[in-house]
Design a protein around this motif. Structure first.
Motif, short mmCIF file in Angstrom:
data_model
loop_
_atom_site.label_atom_id
_atom_site.label_comp_id
_atom_site.label_asym_id
_atom_site.label_seq_id
_atom_site.Cartn_x
_atom_site.Cartn_y
_atom_site.Cartn_z
N ASN A 103 0.81 -1.21 0.00
CA ASN A 103 0.00 0.00 0.00
C ASN A 103 0.85 1.26 0.00
O ASN A 103 0.43 2.29 -0.56
N PHE A 104 2.02 1.21 0.62
CA PHE A 104 2.93 2.37 0.59
C PHE A 104 3.26 2.74 -0.85
O PHE A 104 3.21 3.91 -1.24
N VAL A 105 3.57 1.73 -1.66
CA VAL A 105 3.94 2.00 -3.06
C VAL A 105 2.72 2.37 -3.89
O VAL A 105 2.71 3.36 -4.62
N ARG A 106 1.63 1.58 -3.78
CA ARG A 106 0.51 1.79 -4.70
C ARG A 106 -0.22 3.10 -4.45
O ARG A 106 -0.71 3.74 -5.37
N TRP A 107 -0.32 3.53 -3.15
CA TRP A 107 -1.03 4.78 -2.89
C TRP A 107 -0.27 6.00 -3.38
O TRP A 107 -0.83 7.09 -3.49
#
Length: 409
Positions: free
Chosen positions: A342-346
């Motif tokens: 989620n850190f990367v995708r958001w």
């Protein structure tokens, strides 16, 4: 490193709707949390008008929200492993209640952007932990729990624009106050219905989500999702300015879009995954999203409405496929894998709203969707080049296909 083995069917007996009350309480709060994503869509033009702001300035409502959400994902596991899942959920909900209410009192776009950032912090603590809590408490195993979580996401995303339109038509501040009240209700439900969750035997390190991303399968999934999310949030954050409709009109368009997201997430994705596998679902959905982005770029007003609503189908397919891939392909604990992913995708959700509106202001109104289509093409390229890292996931798909196949004499 190997993918986490699939859970045996029926390991936790029960259908997807036969869940403990604690799961439904968490799912209700998750619906409200995801409502916050699309809640501001119908009122973006009204906010720009009332606060004397440009579309790109108003788009920072999304950028600040998702940027803080993305960065905060890195600390969610560290926090929850020390104070427990329930306390982490409640802290996240409390922050959303406070900052959503404060957002409704804003007098400048700068204040509103700042309060949305605080809202994003609470959302990160809640959303990352909610998935782990639902997976841990739901009956029927991880796959059904993830479908339930995606159903909450789809329902929240579809209801958000509708609630935003209904309340925003009265006053642009009311959707923020309404979210605060609903989240307060979620806080009370979780306080009373969710038992204290046990702390994990080992405390999660702050660096754990970043270390998890060194796994080839998880990093492939995460960076593919980053470019996919750029396209996703180009549609969500920029299209309200293109539609040129009232809050009601925008709300209804995005309600239709959200219904497509929910149906594709809960029904379409699982069926297609069983038939063609998770990775092929990603290819299919990304290719379809490219076509719809080009439709948004070059079709007239009616075409934009149709393409916006239909774009919910590939977005729903991808939301489920990417979430399951991130949960299954990594050998890290699910909360850690979820945080890193989620850190990367958001980051895609943080970058797209501002860049899309800025491109439209400075260059051409068609360009944001063309860039969105290019982002999907890059995502397909990452999948193609790094597909070997997802081979364990494809083996899981094959195993599931054999489990679902009818027995022959």
């Amino acid at each position: 490193m190997h993918a986490r083995p699939p859970e045996a069917p029926g390991a936790k007996g029960g259908g997807i709707l036969r869940q403990p009350m604690s799961v439904w309480a968490t799912a209700f709060a998750a619906v409200v949390a995801f409502m916050g994503i699309g809640l501001v869509d119908p009122i973006l033009p009204a906010i720009a008008e009332n606060l004397d702001a440009t579309p790109s300035q108003v788009s920072l409502l999304f950028t600040s929200y998702f940027l803080i959400t993305a960065v905060a994902m890195l600390i969610t596991g560290w926090v929850s492993s020390r104070i427990g899942g329930k306390k982490t959920l409640l802290i996240g909900l409390a922050l959303v209640v406070v900052f959503a209410a404060l957002a409704g009192t804003s007098d400048t776009v700068g204040q509103l952007v700042g309060f949305r950032a605080g809202w994003g912090l609470g959302n990160a603590l809640f959303v990352a932990t909610a998935l782990a809590v639902i997976v841990g408490a739901a009956s029927g195993g991880a796959e059904k729990a993830i479908i339930l979580y995606e159903a909450a996401l789809g329902l929240g995303i579809s209801l958000g624009p509708l609630v935003g339109a209904l309340l925003g038509d009265l006053n642009w501040r009311f959707p923020f106050f309404g979210t605060a009240l609903l989240m307060a209700a979620g806080f009370l439900l979780i306080t009373t219905l969710l038992k204290a969750t046990p702390k994990p035997p080992e405390k999660t390190r702050l660096t754990a989500p970043i270390r998890a991303l060194t796994h080839g399968g998880l990093s492939t999934t995460a960076f593919t999702a980053l470019f996919y999310n750029y396209a996703f949030f180009t549609i969500l954050a920029f299209t309200p300015f293109v539609l040129g409709m009232s809050a009601h009109g925008i709300g209804l368009v995005f309600f239709g879009w959200g219904v497509m997201v929910a149906l594709a997430s809960v029904f379409g994705a699982p069926a297609l995954q069983r038939r063609i596998g998770t990775v092929r679902v990603m290819y299919l959905a990304l290719a379809l999203l490219i076509l719809l982005q080009l439709g948004l770029a070059f079709l007239g007003h009616d075409g934009i409405i149709v393409c916006t609503i239909l774009s919910g189908i590939p977005i729903g397919l991808n939301n489920t496929a990417f979430t399951e891939a991130a949960m299954e392909v990594s050998d890290s604990p699910r909360p850690v894998a979820s945080a890193g992913y989620n850190f990367v995708r958001w980051m895609g959700g943080a970058l797209a709203p501002y860049f899309a509106t800025k491109l439209a202001e400075e260059v051409d109104a068609h360009l944001p969707y063309i860039v969105g289509a290019a982002a999907c093409a890059v995502a397909i390229g990452i999948l193609a080049v790094r597909r070997r890292h997802l081979a364990p996931l494809e083996r899981v798909d094959v195993d599931h296909a054999f489990q679902d196949a009818p027995a022959h004499a």
